[in-house]
Design a protein around this motif. Structure first.
Motif, short mmCIF file in Angstrom:
data_model
loop_
_atom_site.label_atom_id
_atom_site.label_comp_id
_atom_site.label_asym_id
_atom_site.label_seq_id
_atom_site.Cartn_x
_atom_site.Cartn_y
_atom_site.Cartn_z
N PHE A 16 0.81 -1.21 0.00
CA PHE A 16 0.00 0.00 0.00
C PHE A 16 0.85 1.27 0.00
CE2 PHE A 16 -3.20 -2.83 2.35
CZ PHE A 16 -3.88 -3.16 1.19
N ALA A 17 2.09 1.19 0.48
CA ALA A 17 2.97 2.36 0.54
C ALA A 17 3.73 2.58 -0.77
CB ALA A 17 3.96 2.22 1.69
N ASP A 18 3.68 1.63 -1.68
CA ASP A 18 4.40 1.74 -2.96
C ASP A 18 3.52 2.49 -3.95
OD1 ASP A 18 4.92 0.91 -5.79
OD2 ASP A 18 6.57 -0.17 -4.85
N PRO A 19 3.97 3.63 -4.48
CA PRO A 19 3.14 4.40 -5.41
C PRO A 19 2.71 3.62 -6.65
CG PRO A 19 5.00 5.72 -4.65
CD PRO A 19 5.23 4.32 -4.16
N ALA A 20 3.58 2.76 -7.18
CA ALA A 20 3.21 1.97 -8.36
C ALA A 20 2.11 0.97 -8.03
CB ALA A 20 4.44 1.25 -8.92
N ASP A 21 2.22 0.30 -6.88
CA ASP A 21 1.17 -0.63 -6.47
C ASP A 21 -0.13 0.12 -6.18
OD1 ASP A 21 2.90 -2.77 -6.75
OD2 ASP A 21 2.94 -3.29 -4.62
N ALA A 22 -0.03 1.26 -5.52
CA ALA A 22 -1.22 2.05 -5.21
C ALA A 22 -1.94 2.47 -6.49
CB ALA A 22 -0.85 3.28 -4.38
N ALA A 23 -1.17 2.92 -7.47
CA ALA A 23 -1.77 3.32 -8.75
C ALA A 23 -2.41 2.12 -9.45
CB ALA A 23 -0.71 3.96 -9.65
N ALA A 24 -1.78 0.96 -9.37
CA ALA A 24 -2.33 -0.25 -10.00
C ALA A 24 -3.62 -0.68 -9.32
CB ALA A 24 -1.30 -1.38 -9.96
N ILE A 25 -3.69 -0.56 -7.99
CA ILE A 25 -4.91 -0.90 -7.26
C ILE A 25 -6.06 -0.02 -7.75
CG2 ILE A 25 -6.06 -0.78 -5.00
CD1 ILE A 25 -3.29 -1.58 -3.78
N VAL A 26 -5.84 1.27 -7.79
CA VAL A 26 -6.89 2.20 -8.22
C VAL A 26 -7.27 1.94 -9.67
CG1 VAL A 26 -7.45 4.64 -8.63
CG2 VAL A 26 -6.26 3.96 -6.52
N ALA A 27 -6.30 1.76 -10.54
CA ALA A 27 -6.58 1.53 -11.95
C ALA A 27 -7.37 0.25 -12.16
CB ALA A 27 -5.28 1.50 -12.75
N MET A 28 -6.96 -0.84 -11.50
CA MET A 28 -7.65 -2.11 -11.68
C MET A 28 -9.05 -2.09 -11.07
SD MET A 28 -6.07 -4.07 -13.69
CE MET A 28 -7.41 -5.23 -13.50
N LEU A 29 -9.21 -1.44 -9.92
CA LEU A 29 -10.54 -1.36 -9.34
C LEU A 29 -11.45 -0.50 -10.22
CD1 LEU A 29 -12.19 -2.51 -7.04
CD2 LEU A 29 -11.76 -0.40 -5.80
N ASP A 30 -10.90 0.51 -10.86
CA ASP A 30 -11.69 1.33 -11.78
C ASP A 30 -12.11 0.51 -13.00
OD1 ASP A 30 -12.87 3.95 -12.31
OD2 ASP A 30 -11.50 3.97 -14.03
N VAL A 31 -11.22 -0.35 -13.49
CA VAL A 31 -11.58 -1.24 -14.61
C VAL A 31 -12.80 -2.08 -14.20
CG1 VAL A 31 -10.84 -3.31 -15.87
CG2 VAL A 31 -9.32 -1.33 -15.72
N TYR A 32 -12.74 -2.62 -12.99
CA TYR A 32 -13.85 -3.43 -12.49
C TYR A 32 -15.11 -2.58 -12.32
CZ TYR A 32 -16.49 -6.44 -9.26
OH TYR A 32 -17.46 -7.19 -8.65
N ALA A 33 -14.99 -1.40 -11.74
CA ALA A 33 -16.15 -0.53 -11.52
C ALA A 33 -16.82 -0.15 -12.84
CB ALA A 33 -15.72 0.72 -10.76
N CYS A 34 -16.04 0.00 -13.90
CA CYS A 34 -16.59 0.38 -15.21
C CYS A 34 -17.25 -0.78 -15.93
CB CYS A 34 -15.48 0.98 -16.08
SG CYS A 34 -14.96 2.61 -15.52
N ASP A 35 -16.94 -2.00 -15.53
CA ASP A 35 -17.51 -3.20 -16.14
C ASP A 35 -18.98 -3.35 -15.70
OD1 ASP A 35 -16.46 -5.96 -17.45
OD2 ASP A 35 -18.02 -6.39 -15.97
#
Length: 167
Positions: A16-35
């Protein structure tokens, strides 16, 4: 890459403290939310901003990210709970999503293998999840992995997942 080529899918717990992982979490959850199976609505700016810091504060929360060639292509948001009947922890998969371009390539199976390994490592008695009744593709996958309706006594029926939204 041909259809018969083996993909190099990696699955790891997100930091959760890694900016790349944090960005991936948000991006992937947004992919799911848009589905359509995620509600077909993008995450709000407020949720995008608060999501990862809030997850980091939840005891027992963990996120697994599946990547192909370094690109996040799948996510599993999980929470550790407790089974009173077994007096042991359980793992609930709250969100499971694979980017549309990567479905059918084994990404979800890799995520499930990692979830189940994590659950065994903490001594969990089971893994739970919810699935929409109309999500036939997901239900077929879950059944093939050994998941099914929860029931204590077949005469009492199977469990239903209900909600009440609070404002």
């Amino acid at each position: 890459m041909s259809d018969t080529a083996v993909l190099d899918i990696t699955v790891a717990k997100a930091d959760f403290a890694d900016p790349a992982d944090a960005a991936a979490i948000v991006a992937m959850l947004d992919v799911y939310a848009c589905d359509p199976m995620g509600g077909a609505t993008p995450l709000s700016d407020d949720v995008r901003e608060r999501l990862v810091p809030a997850l980091a504060e939840v005891p027992g929360a963990f996120v697994l990210l599946a990547r192909i060639d370094g690109e996040a292509v799948g996510i599993a948001n999980c929470f550790t709970g407790f089974s009173t009947f077994a007096a042991r922890p359980l793992v609930n998969i709250h969100d499971m999503a694979v980017a549309p371009a990567h479905r059918g390539k084994g990404v979800a199976r890799a995520l499930f293998a990692a979830i189940e390994a994590e659950a065994r490592a903490i001594g969990a008695c089971k893994v739970t999840l919810e699935v929409l009744s109309g999500n036939h593709r997901a239900k077929e996958l879950y059944a093939s992995l050994g998941y099914g309706d929860f029931q204590l006594d077949p005469e009492a029926g199977h469990a239903l997942f209900w909600q009440k939204r609070l404002t």
